[in-house]
Scaffold this motif. Structure first.
Motif, PDB file in Angstrom:
ATOM      1  N   LEU A   9      -6.331   3.638   5.510  1.00 48.26           N
ATOM      2  CA  LEU A   9      -6.714   2.425   6.244  1.00 48.26           C
ATOM      3  C   LEU A   9      -6.617   2.648   7.751  1.00 48.26           C
ATOM      4  N   CYS A  10      -5.567   3.342   8.175  1.00 45.47           N
ATOM      5  CA  CYS A  10      -5.412   3.648   9.603  1.00 45.47           C
ATOM      6  C   CYS A  10      -6.606   4.466  10.098  1.00 45.47           C
ATOM      7  N   LYS A  11      -7.013   5.432   9.313  1.00 44.08           N
ATOM      8  CA  LYS A  11      -8.134   6.300   9.686  1.00 44.08           C
ATOM      9  C   LYS A  11      -9.407   5.499   9.854  1.00 44.08           C
ATOM     10  N   VAL A  12      -9.654   4.568   8.939  1.00 43.96           N
ATOM     11  CA  VAL A  12     -10.863   3.739   9.012  1.00 43.96           C
ATOM     12  C   VAL A  12     -10.828   2.827  10.229  1.00 43.96           C
ATOM     13  N   PHE A  56     -10.851  -6.779   6.859  1.00 43.33           N
ATOM     14  CA  PHE A  56      -9.922  -6.027   6.022  1.00 43.33           C
ATOM     15  C   PHE A  56     -10.581  -5.622   4.707  1.00 43.33           C
ATOM     16  N   ILE A  57     -11.424  -6.492   4.166  1.00 50.40           N
ATOM     17  CA  ILE A  57     -12.177  -6.137   2.954  1.00 50.40           C
ATOM     18  C   ILE A  57     -13.064  -4.923   3.233  1.00 50.40           C
ATOM     19  N   HIS A  58     -13.735  -4.947   4.385  1.00 50.16           N
ATOM     20  CA  HIS A  58     -14.600  -3.835   4.777  1.00 50.16           C
ATOM     21  C   HIS A  58     -13.780  -2.549   4.918  1.00 50.16           C
ATOM     22  N   ALA A  59     -12.587  -2.663   5.517  1.00 50.90           N
ATOM     23  CA  ALA A  59     -11.740  -1.486   5.711  1.00 50.90           C
ATOM     24  C   ALA A  59     -11.305  -0.890   4.372  1.00 50.90           C
ATOM     25  N   CYS A  60     -10.916  -1.736   3.426  1.00 51.02           N
ATOM     26  CA  CYS A  60     -10.494  -1.244   2.112  1.00 51.02           C
ATOM     27  C   CYS A  60     -11.648  -0.543   1.398  1.00 51.02           C
ATOM     28  N   GLY A  98     -11.724   3.461   0.486  1.00 50.89           N
ATOM     29  CA  GLY A  98     -11.584   3.743  -0.942  1.00 50.89           C
ATOM     30  C   GLY A  98     -10.265   3.255  -1.494  1.00 50.89           C
ATOM     31  N   VAL A  99      -9.757   2.140  -0.928  1.00 52.73           N
ATOM     32  CA  VAL A  99      -8.466   1.586  -1.319  1.00 52.73           C
ATOM     33  C   VAL A  99      -8.697   0.253  -2.034  1.00 52.73           C
ATOM     34  N   ARG A 100      -7.977   0.031  -3.112  1.00 52.02           N
ATOM     35  CA  ARG A 100      -8.104  -1.242  -3.818  1.00 52.02           C
ATOM     36  C   ARG A 100      -7.715  -2.392  -2.893  1.00 52.02           C
ATOM     37  N   PHE A 155       0.858  -1.186   0.000  1.00 53.39           N
ATOM     38  CA  PHE A 155       0.000   0.000   0.000  1.00 53.39           C
ATOM     39  C   PHE A 155       0.896   1.238   0.000  1.00 53.39           C
ATOM     40  N   THR A 156       0.462   2.281  -0.684  1.00 49.05           N
ATOM     41  CA  THR A 156       1.202   3.538  -0.694  1.00 49.05           C
ATOM     42  C   THR A 156       0.994   4.237   0.650  1.00 49.05           C
TER      43      THR A 156
END
Length: 398
Positions: free
Chosen positions: A146-149, A302-306, A310-312, A138-139
């Motif tokens: 992801l951390c924010k979510v 993790f799928i829910h977090a992505c 808005g992360v692939r 991840f960039t």
């Protein structure tokens, strides 16, 4: 026979239990197949094995639609059985054939190992166009999202410590899930291991405050004896990583994770039983404080977090790749240093991340304040070499 050799090896106490458990059934499935002459591979004498027979075995496997990766694992197990059995022919029944070829540096020299090398080449070619097979870190902006979510979504908050420790340390999932409180070195005086060590007056959860020594043994994860649920880390490479501080706005991920999991009353820290408890067990953990969390359950969170970030989506294991990426690209640390921190070898890491990362050629020396800091950057083999050189320099002629 070949089948007897494999059964003999499977009964031995030495060797990799993971390899035997994972690929043993596949190896026996392969040996139950037949060659062009109709003979069952498992019934063949080990001395009759040659490259032609090995190629027939590959053909038999692939024509039924089975995966090359599984065949590779079965071949690795068969090769070990033959190599180890050759040294104990009386009990294993293994007799070296005239067409086995030369022995390599690891003591492997048989047609099955030769065919395994060919399968490695095929797998590598197949992976060239398979993006999912490559590390996909991840960039920094993606990691921050992801951390924010994970910190704000109530559905995900209970799993923030697991996510944060993975991203902050680059450790393997089964190592993080086996992390005990006594291995969080920053909680104890002098960053020391041992039940005699007193809790630190001030916790130090920055720098390199954690040691990964154990991993979850998946086969025994729910074993009645808690000690049977764990094994040593991969390749026996204990590692004490420098924490990742390169996620914008979330430079203290590890500290936040530990504080979230710490009890409010620190008096329990003097208890030996508490020190052996696992740091993370999930929000639905019962009163078995050494039962590891089931890693497969983390995927849906993790799928829910992505999705929310808005992360692939990529596999959660890419959090380890993200650690490597940030430490090399942003931190400018060398492959040798990062390999030590994640419990791997530089050669393996450079091979695995080839085409994904460009590692600095030299070790990063800034911020090293003492000899201890330098020693921490060395691999176990390099430490041993340094120790021998120091001993020689202190000899009678010094």
């Amino acid at each position: 026979s070949v089948g007897h050799a494999v059964r003999w090896w499977m009964s031995q106490k030495n060797g990799s239990d993971d390899q035997k458990d994972k690929y043993g059934p596949s190896a026996f499935k392969l040996l139950a197949m037949r060659g062009r002459g109709g003979e069952v591979y498992g019934h063949m004498e080990t001395g009759d094995l040659d490259e032609d027979v090995a190629m027939q075995m590959t053909s038999s496997w692939t024509q039924d639609g089975w995966k090359y990766s599984t065949l590779r694992g079965a071949y690795a197990l068969l090769s070990v059985a033959l190599s180890k059995g050759e040294k104990k022919p009386k009990t294993s029944g293994v007799a070296r054939g005239v067409h086995w070829g030369s022995v390599d540096g690891k003591g492997r020299g048989n047609p099955i190992n030769t065919e395994r090398i060919e399968i490695d080449r095929i797998i590598k070619e197949l992976k060239l166009g398979d993006e999912d097979a490559r590390p996909q870190p991840f960039t920094p902006p993606e990691a921050a999202a992801l951390c924010k979510v994970f910190t704000r979504d109530k559905y995900l908050q209970p799993y923030f410590p697991l996510f944060a420790i993975l991203l902050a340390t680059g450790a393997r999932p089964n190592e993080v899930l086996a992390l005990r409180w006594d291995h969080v070195l920053g909680l104890w005086q002098g960053h020391q291991l041992g039940y005699h060590v007193e809790p630190a007056k001030e916790f130090v959860l920055t720098g390199d405050p954690v040691l990964f020594e154990l991993a979850v043994f998946q086969k025994g994860r729910i074993h009645l004896d808690p000690d049977q649920r764990f094994k040593h880390v991969k390749n026996g490479c204990e590692h004490q990583p420098l924490l990742n501080v390169f996620v914008p706005g979330y430079e203290n991920l590890f500290e936040k994770a530990i504080i979230q999991m710490m009890p409010t009353n620190h008096a329990c820290m003097k208890s030996k039983a508490w020190r052996k408890r696992l740091v993370f067990q999930g929000p639905k953990a019962g009163d078995d404080f050494r039962l590891p969390f089931d890693w497969h359950n983390f995927r849906r969170y993790f799928i829910h977090a992505c999705t929310e970030a808005g992360v692939r989506y990529r596999r959660p294991y890419n959090l380890r790749h993200t650690y490597v990426s940030l430490m090399t690209r942003v931190g400018e640390y060398s492959g040798r240093q990062v390999a030590y921190w994640i419990g791997d070898t530089e050669q393996t890491m450079r091979k695995y991340y080839s085409g994904v990362l460009d590692f600095p050629r030299e070790d990063k020396t800034k911020d090293i304040k003492s000899v201890d800091d330098i020693v921490k950057c060395l691999s176990p083999a390099q430490k041993q070499k340094l120790l021998m050189q120091l001993a020689a320099s202190l000899g009678p002629g010094a």
